[in-house]
Write an enzyme that holds these catalytic residues in place. Structure first.
Site, PDB file in Angstrom:
ATOM      1  N   TYR A  23      55.935 100.137  60.578  1.00 59.38           N
ATOM      2  CA  TYR A  23      56.343  99.443  59.350  1.00 59.38           C
ATOM      3  C   TYR A  23      56.892  98.037  59.594  1.00 59.38           C
ATOM      4  O   TYR A  23      57.182  97.314  58.647  1.00 59.38           O
ATOM      5  CB  TYR A  23      57.430 100.258  58.636  1.00 59.38           C
ATOM      6  CG  TYR A  23      57.018 101.666  58.303  1.00 59.38           C
ATOM      7  CD1 TYR A  23      56.185 101.926  57.215  1.00 59.38           C
ATOM      8  CD2 TYR A  23      57.438 102.738  59.081  1.00 59.38           C
ATOM      9  CE1 TYR A  23      55.796 103.226  56.922  1.00 59.38           C
ATOM     10  CE2 TYR A  23      57.050 104.044  58.787  1.00 59.38           C
ATOM     11  CZ  TYR A  23      56.229 104.273  57.703  1.00 59.38           C
ATOM     12  OH  TYR A  23      55.835 105.543  57.403  1.00 59.38           O
ATOM     13  N   HIS A  28      57.613  95.610  52.676  1.00 54.41           N
ATOM     14  CA  HIS A  28      58.824  96.389  52.380  1.00 54.41           C
ATOM     15  C   HIS A  28      59.933  96.134  53.402  1.00 54.41           C
ATOM     16  O   HIS A  28      61.080  96.483  53.165  1.00 54.41           O
ATOM     17  CB  HIS A  28      58.452  97.878  52.384  1.00 54.41           C
ATOM     18  CG  HIS A  28      59.020  98.678  51.243  1.00 54.41           C
ATOM     19  ND1 HIS A  28      59.553  98.133  50.098  1.00 54.41           N
ATOM     20  CD2 HIS A  28      59.121 100.031  51.089  1.00 54.41           C
ATOM     21  CE1 HIS A  28      59.959  99.106  49.290  1.00 54.41           C
ATOM     22  NE2 HIS A  28      59.714 100.264  49.869  1.00 54.41           N
ATOM     23  N   PHE A  73      64.754 105.561  56.367  1.00 50.24           N
ATOM     24  CA  PHE A  73      63.645 105.211  55.478  1.00 50.24           C
ATOM     25  C   PHE A  73      64.215 104.708  54.153  1.00 50.24           C
ATOM     26  O   PHE A  73      65.304 105.077  53.731  1.00 50.24           O
ATOM     27  CB  PHE A  73      62.630 106.353  55.283  1.00 50.24           C
ATOM     28  CG  PHE A  73      61.808 106.576  56.527  1.00 50.24           C
ATOM     29  CD1 PHE A  73      60.696 105.792  56.778  1.00 50.24           C
ATOM     30  CD2 PHE A  73      62.188 107.532  57.450  1.00 50.24           C
ATOM     31  CE1 PHE A  73      59.952 105.983  57.940  1.00 50.24           C
ATOM     32  CE2 PHE A  73      61.457 107.721  58.606  1.00 50.24           C
ATOM     33  CZ  PHE A  73      60.334 106.941  58.858  1.00 50.24           C
ATOM     34  N   ASN A  75      63.902 104.976  50.880  1.00 49.83           N
ATOM     35  CA  ASN A  75      64.386 105.697  49.701  1.00 49.83           C
ATOM     36  C   ASN A  75      65.675 106.485  49.944  1.00 49.83           C
ATOM     37  O   ASN A  75      66.202 107.093  49.021  1.00 49.83           O
ATOM     38  CB  ASN A  75      63.291 106.598  49.118  1.00 49.83           C
ATOM     39  CG  ASN A  75      62.786 107.622  50.103  1.00 49.83           C
ATOM     40  OD1 ASN A  75      63.158 107.620  51.271  1.00 49.83           O
ATOM     41  ND2 ASN A  75      61.915 108.497  49.625  1.00 49.83           N
ATOM     42  N   ASP A 100      62.872  93.425  49.445  1.00 51.94           N
ATOM     43  CA  ASP A 100      61.641  92.913  48.854  1.00 51.94           C
ATOM     44  C   ASP A 100      61.702  93.103  47.338  1.00 51.94           C
ATOM     45  O   ASP A 100      62.340  94.026  46.847  1.00 51.94           O
ATOM     46  CB  ASP A 100      60.424  93.642  49.436  1.00 51.94           C
ATOM     47  CG  ASP A 100      60.468  95.151  49.208  1.00 51.94           C
ATOM     48  OD1 ASP A 100      61.461  95.789  49.601  1.00 51.94           O
ATOM     49  OD2 ASP A 100      59.512  95.701  48.617  1.00 51.94           O
ATOM     50  N   ASN A 121      63.050 101.843  45.338  1.00 56.83           N
ATOM     51  CA  ASN A 121      63.695 103.081  45.772  1.00 56.83           C
ATOM     52  C   ASN A 121      64.906 102.866  46.676  1.00 56.83           C
ATOM     53  O   ASN A 121      65.841 103.658  46.653  1.00 56.83           O
ATOM     54  CB  ASN A 121      62.675 103.997  46.445  1.00 56.83           C
ATOM     55  CG  ASN A 121      61.703 104.586  45.447  1.00 56.83           C
ATOM     56  OD1 ASN A 121      62.037 104.770  44.275  1.00 56.83           O
ATOM     57  ND2 ASN A 121      60.493 104.852  45.884  1.00 56.83           N
TER      58      ASN A 121
END
Length: 194
Positions: A23, A28, A73, A75, A100, A121
């Site tokens: 990632y 994000h 992560f 969320n 973001d 989220n």
């Protein structure tokens, strides 16, 4: 004088993103990119913290600062941010989330205090844990093209054209965080809310 006016502890600046190399360059993860640059500016290294975040401590713009990258992560960002708030005894008014933002054009910044989560989220998780009254440095990534799903868009790397401006954008977002810490929201907005 309120407790918040007496607060002399560090600012807590949370760059939002997802952990792991997969990632690292996604849209994000721009919050992580900004946090990494701020750590570089402080001459600090990120270390694991019991809050389930990577943390770097130092001084920025004359202020004590704790930089955080939640490792849960996106969320679930609220858990580590809340644990860090409790650990450092920081009021919500000394917390900044760097993230973001789909509803802002690419390479555009908006700084604000409070507000909704706009479907993000990471913000949803933090707001559920802390309430709305924390600062946000919103880094525009634009909307997905055509019918692309939002989740697919934010979990893709920046395009070749976007990458040409990415270093400049991350640098400008880091400057905006420093301005917010040293000069306050109104002054920082007047310079960076372009």
């Amino acid at each position: 004088m309120s407790d918040e006016e007496k607060y002399t502890g560090p600012w807590l600046v949370a760059g939002l993103g997802n952990p792991g190399e997969t990632y690292a360059r996604n849209r994000h993860n721009i919050g992580f990119m900004v946090a990494d640059l701020l750590a570089q500016r402080m001459g600090a290294k990120f270390k694991a913290h019991k809050s389930r975040a990577q943390v770097a401590e130092g001084r920025l713009a004359g202020q004590r600062v704790v930089l955080a990258k939640p490792m849960t992560f996106m969320n679930l960002s609220g858990g580590p941010v809340t644990a860090l708030r409790d650990f450092y005894k920081a009021p919500t008014s000394a917390i900044v989330a760097v993230h973001d933002e789909l509803d802002i054009d690419y390479a555009t910044l908006r700084l604000k205090l409070g507000g909704g989560d706009n479907g993000h989220n990471g913000l949803k998780s933090i707001t559920k844990a802390l309430g709305r009254e924390y600062y946000r440095v919103r880094c525009g990534v634009g909307r997905p093209p055509g019918r692309m799903e939002v989740a697919d868009f934010v979990l893709k790397d920046f395009s070749g054209a976007e990458r040409k401006e990415l270093d400049w954008f991350v640098d400008r977002a880091a400057d905006a965080v420093e301005s917010l810490l040293s000069e306050g929201l109104e002054r920082a907005q007047s310079v960076y809310n372009t």
